[in-house]
Design a protein around this motif. Structure first.
Motif, short mmCIF file in Angstrom:
data_model
loop_
_atom_site.label_atom_id
_atom_site.label_comp_id
_atom_site.label_asym_id
_atom_site.label_seq_id
_atom_site.Cartn_x
_atom_site.Cartn_y
_atom_site.Cartn_z
N ASN A 248 47.77 67.57 39.82
CA ASN A 248 47.78 69.03 39.98
C ASN A 248 46.40 69.57 40.32
O ASN A 248 46.01 70.65 39.88
CB ASN A 248 48.33 69.70 38.71
N GLY A 249 45.64 68.77 41.07
CA GLY A 249 44.32 69.22 41.51
C GLY A 249 43.23 69.06 40.47
O GLY A 249 42.06 69.30 40.76
N PHE A 250 43.61 68.61 39.29
CA PHE A 250 42.64 68.52 38.21
C PHE A 250 41.95 67.16 38.23
O PHE A 250 42.58 66.13 38.43
CB PHE A 250 43.35 68.71 36.86
N GLY A 251 40.63 67.14 38.00
CA GLY A 251 39.90 65.88 37.96
C GLY A 251 39.36 65.51 39.33
O GLY A 251 39.83 65.98 40.36
N SER A 252 38.38 64.67 39.33
CA SER A 252 37.64 64.35 40.55
C SER A 252 38.34 63.27 41.37
O SER A 252 39.10 62.47 40.83
CB SER A 252 36.25 63.86 40.14
N THR A 253 38.03 63.26 42.67
CA THR A 253 38.49 62.16 43.53
C THR A 253 37.49 61.00 43.47
O THR A 253 37.74 59.95 44.03
CB THR A 253 38.60 62.62 44.99
N SER A 254 36.35 61.24 42.85
CA SER A 254 35.31 60.20 42.75
C SER A 254 35.55 59.34 41.53
O SER A 254 36.41 59.62 40.71
CB SER A 254 33.93 60.86 42.59
N ALA A 255 34.72 58.29 41.44
CA ALA A 255 34.71 57.49 40.21
C ALA A 255 33.40 57.79 39.48
O ALA A 255 32.35 57.94 40.10
CB ALA A 255 34.80 56.02 40.55
N GLN A 256 33.50 57.87 38.16
CA GLN A 256 32.32 58.13 37.34
C GLN A 256 31.99 56.87 36.57
O GLN A 256 32.83 56.40 35.78
CB GLN A 256 32.64 59.28 36.38
N ILE A 257 30.81 56.32 36.80
CA ILE A 257 30.49 55.07 36.12
C ILE A 257 29.11 55.15 35.46
O ILE A 257 28.25 55.92 35.88
CB ILE A 257 30.52 53.84 37.07
N ALA A 258 28.93 54.35 34.43
CA ALA A 258 27.61 54.18 33.82
C ALA A 258 26.87 53.11 34.62
O ALA A 258 27.49 52.23 35.21
CB ALA A 258 27.76 53.74 32.37
N LEU A 259 25.56 53.20 34.67
CA LEU A 259 24.75 52.19 35.36
C LEU A 259 23.97 51.37 34.34
O LEU A 259 23.48 51.93 33.37
CB LEU A 259 23.79 52.86 36.34
N PRO A 260 23.83 50.05 34.56
CA PRO A 260 24.44 49.33 35.67
C PRO A 260 25.97 49.37 35.60
O PRO A 260 26.53 49.39 34.51
CB PRO A 260 23.91 47.90 35.49
N GLY A 261 26.57 49.38 36.80
CA GLY A 261 28.02 49.48 36.84
C GLY A 261 28.57 48.76 38.05
O GLY A 261 27.83 48.21 38.86
N LYS A 262 29.90 48.76 38.15
CA LYS A 262 30.53 48.03 39.25
C LYS A 262 31.81 48.71 39.71
O LYS A 262 32.41 49.49 38.95
CB LYS A 262 30.81 46.59 38.83
N THR A 263 32.20 48.40 40.92
CA THR A 263 33.47 48.91 41.45
C THR A 263 34.55 47.86 41.19
O THR A 263 34.22 46.72 40.87
CB THR A 263 33.37 49.13 42.97
N PRO A 264 35.84 48.22 41.31
CA PRO A 264 36.89 47.20 41.22
C PRO A 264 36.79 46.21 42.39
O PRO A 264 36.08 46.44 43.36
CB PRO A 264 38.17 48.01 41.32
N TRP A 265 37.53 45.14 42.30
CA TRP A 265 37.58 44.15 43.37
C TRP A 265 38.51 44.60 44.48
O TRP A 265 39.64 45.03 44.22
CB TRP A 265 38.12 42.81 42.83
N ARG A 266 38.08 44.45 45.70
CA ARG A 266 38.97 44.59 46.87
C ARG A 266 39.40 43.17 47.20
O ARG A 266 38.54 42.27 47.25
CB ARG A 266 38.22 45.22 48.05
N THR A 267 40.69 42.94 47.42
CA THR A 267 41.16 41.56 47.62
C THR A 267 41.83 41.39 48.98
O THR A 267 42.55 42.28 49.45
CB THR A 267 42.16 41.15 46.52
N ILE A 268 41.57 40.25 49.57
CA ILE A 268 42.14 39.91 50.88
C ILE A 268 42.70 38.50 50.77
O ILE A 268 41.95 37.54 50.58
CB ILE A 268 41.05 39.94 51.97
N THR A 269 44.02 38.39 50.85
CA THR A 269 44.65 37.07 50.82
C THR A 269 44.99 36.68 52.25
O THR A 269 45.58 37.50 52.98
CB THR A 269 45.92 37.11 49.95
N VAL A 270 44.60 35.50 52.66
CA VAL A 270 44.84 35.09 54.05
C VAL A 270 45.58 33.77 54.10
O VAL A 270 45.36 32.89 53.26
CB VAL A 270 43.52 34.97 54.85
#
Ligand code: CA
Length: 649
Positions: A248-270
């Motif tokens: 409902n429009g509430f909350g950010s589209t960004s991610a909020q992380i503590a540093l040091p920090g990391k993003t999730p894994w992007r996966t590619i299966t071939v």
């Protein structure tokens, strides 16, 4: 002297400005990932056996303290081999040995801000993520990641098997997005997405020389879920963060992380074939359990009145009928769907749970995740949206012997919502409760991360087969697609082996089911979830023959192993799954013509065949169980009926 000093300097400078290229390979050497920082852009490409699977595709992200999409320079690299053994019980495979070459690249941008990219490359999977350290003077100590440039630039001529992301706050009671849109098979990449919002994970691609499955894993309360953008020539598909209007429009589209920090894994299966796609475990390989199970959780089968009897069946007497049905079939669970708190009442639910337990059946109860994020009116509401409410509710559930909950109508992929999933799971574990999510996002490694997580809907599920004849017609297409796509990256609560001929309680009215009985029974094997809905109706006990009933009673839901045998997404699928000492080979045919297959079964201890039986005119009449006859080489010839299937065991 001064001039002499200048010369070597001039000589050194261009070298440090030159593009750097770093390569890493899979343990078997066949999969190669090459990363390059030419022109200040970090890109990667993938080859398999020397064939291009991904053209140079962008890496990087934008944070609120710095831009890591341009002016990038690879500073140094580190390589290590990782190997880990793990077991899990809720997915396609019990025991996995994950071996990968891991490459860490340290990069800096034009402002000398630092980040690292980690690639974990196993024989058929590439996983990558970003790690972000604190910068100069140990600051900042927190960050917003506002945008990701990670892209997937597939070779020209690739076709797509993807599902559009829908606009937020659309659909029934403003409950979208909920991963319930229609897949399209074999479409050109250049086709615009249906809603102009890109595509939900996972995304399957058919290349001229193989297959690529793209998804993400390891998303928990520390990040938002992502999807893919529309296709852009030259750049491919880019990782896209949630839409502003979600929740409902509430909350950010960004991610909020503590540093040091990391993003999730992007996966590619071939893969050169579909085998690595169907059998991939990458969603689980690169994540770890986040807490210990409070007890040993068990899989099983459940009956569910709501699919065909709908809201009217949420009363004490009808629920007794579905508990009795579960008991007659030896099933472990019965799911009581929405409005139970009002239409049965909490006091009588206590009685109902007691009755179920006296029959050896455990209840699972439905909940609305709401809250404040959509208009879904069904109750119980506001019982799971805060930890205070959850604690009270779950203590009560445990006290009355309820073993599982189905939580519906979530609010998209923002970090706010990811946090809610995690909080529900963690609290439920304290009370020994397993969780199924509906109206929700896909799991992203959750079977391994959260030991009491069972499955998510996140698919155009069986309820639609009830709602509309169109969905009934589409069922074979959808269910021959998911083993290669949606169900390849996470457990899927599709919601039922349907044995009624008509989608109505009297089994005479409304539209018919378009699949054969053998097709439906085989879906219990091709659709993977550890707690499987067998959407039988009480009337089926009289209607089905003894063979069918006996087989339905024996259906396992826990797998030691899964093997792809044959198939093409949206047309047909043949899979083998192993339970205890027994292999099962299950197959579905979504095509309009009978499909003749020659299968080699010598690796599998299957001796019997459950298959559609046809009359002289070729019309499917009933189901037959017969001994399997293989030739000396172990080959059997089988003909699958249109919208039919089989199970070997
Ligand atoms: Ca749904």
């Amino acid at each position: 002297m001064k001039k002499r000093f200048l010369l070597p300097l001039l000589f050194v400078l261009p070298i440090s400005m030159m593009a750097k290229e770093v390569q890493t390979t899979s343990p078997n050497g066949k999969l190669v990932v090459t990363i390059n920082d030419e022109g200040g852009k970090a890109t990667y490409n993938i080859t398999l056996n020397g064939q291009q699977m991904l053209k140079p595709s962008q890496l990087g992200f934008k944070a609120n303290f710095g831009d890591f999409t341009q002016g990038l320079r690879i500073l140094q690299e580190r390589k290590e081999t990782i190997s880990k053994d793990y077991t899990m019980w809720q997915t396609k495979q019990k025991h996995t040995l994950y071996t990968a070459n891991q490459l860490t690249l340290d990069l800096e941008n034009a402002r000398q801000q630092k980040m690292s990219i980690i690639f974990s490359v196993s024989d058929n999977d590439v996983a990558f993520r970003y790690e972000i350290p604190r910068q100069k003077n140990d600051n900042p100590k927190c960050a917003l990641i506002t945008e990701e440039a990670s892209s997937f630039n597939l070779p020209d001529g690739t076709t797509t098997f993807i599902c559009p992301q829908i606009d937020p706050m659309k659909g029934w009671e403003r409950t979208k997005p909920s991963y319930e849109e229609e897949y399209k098979a074999d479409a050109p990449m250049t086709e615009k997405s249906r809603y102009g919002q890109g595509y939900t994970f996972p995304c399957l691609f058919h290349l001229s020389n193989g297959w690529v499955l793209i998804s993400e894993t390891g998303v928990d309360s520390h990040y938002c879920g992502a999807h893919l953008s529309d296709y852009q020539a030259g750049n491919g598909y880019t990782v896209a963060y949630p839409q502003q209007g979600e929740n409902n429009g509430f909350g950010s589209t960004s991610a909020q992380i503590a540093l040091p920090g990391k993003t999730p894994w992007r996966t590619i299966t071939v893969g050169e074939t579909l085998k690595p796609i169907v059998e991939t475990t990458i969603a689980y390989d690169v994540v770890e359990p986040l807490y210990e199970p409070s007890q040993e959780y068990k899989g099983g089968r459940y009956t569910w009145s709501w699919l065909i009897w709908q809201d009217n069946s949420i009363n004490y007497d009808d629920q007794v009928k579905f508990i009795d049905l579960a008991a007659a079939m030896g099933y472990e669970f019965c799911l009581v769907d929405n409005w139970w708190d009002q239409n049965i009442g909490r006091e009588r639910i206590v009685e109902l749970s007691k009755y179920a337990q006296s029959k050896g059946v455990s209840l699972m109860l439905w909940y609305n995740s709401n809250g404040a994020w959509n208009d879904a009116p069904q109750t119980p509401r506001n019982c799971l949206s805060t930890s205070i409410a959850r604690d009270r509710e779950m203590a009560w559930l445990k006290s009355i012997g309820v073993k599982g909950i189905k939580v519906d109508f979530f609010a998209g992929d923002k970090q706010e919502t990811m946090k809610l999933y995690e909080d529900i799971l963690y609290d439920a574990n304290r009370y020994g409760i397993q969780c199924i999510f509906h109206g929700c996002t896909i799991p992203r490694g959750w079977e391994r991360m959260y030991p009491n997580y069972v499955a998510s809907e996140a698919v155009l599920a069986s309820e639609n087969v009830f709602f509309s004849e169109h969905a009934a017609i589409q069922e074979p297409f959808e269910l021959t697609l998911h083993p290669f796509c949606r169900n390849a990256v996470g457990t899927m609560d599709w919601g039922g082996v349907i044995m009624n001929k008509y989608l109505s309680p009297d089994n005479k009215s409304r539209h018919t089911r378009k699949t054969t009985d053998a097709f439906e029974i085989a879906t219990a094997f091709t659709n993977q979830t550890a707690v499987q809905c067998i959407a039988m109706q009480p009337n089926n006990l009289e209607e089905l023959n003894a063979n069918e009933l006996d087989f339905l009673k024996q259906i396992p839901t826990i797998w030691d192993d899964t093997r792809f045998i044959d198939g093409y997404p949206g047309r047909y699928v043949v899979l083998a799954r192993h339970h205890n000492d027994q292999w099962y080979i299950a197959a579905l045919n979504a095509q309009k013509e009978p499909l003749q297959l020659t299968l080699n079964i010598s690796d599998f201890n299957v001796k019997n065949l459950l298959i559609d039986k046809t009359d002289k005119k070729g019309k499917t009449t009933t189901i037959a169980t017969q001994p399997l006859k293989a030739d000396k080489k172990g080959n059997v010839k089988i003909t699958m009926q249109p919208n039919g299937g089989f199970v070997m065991f």
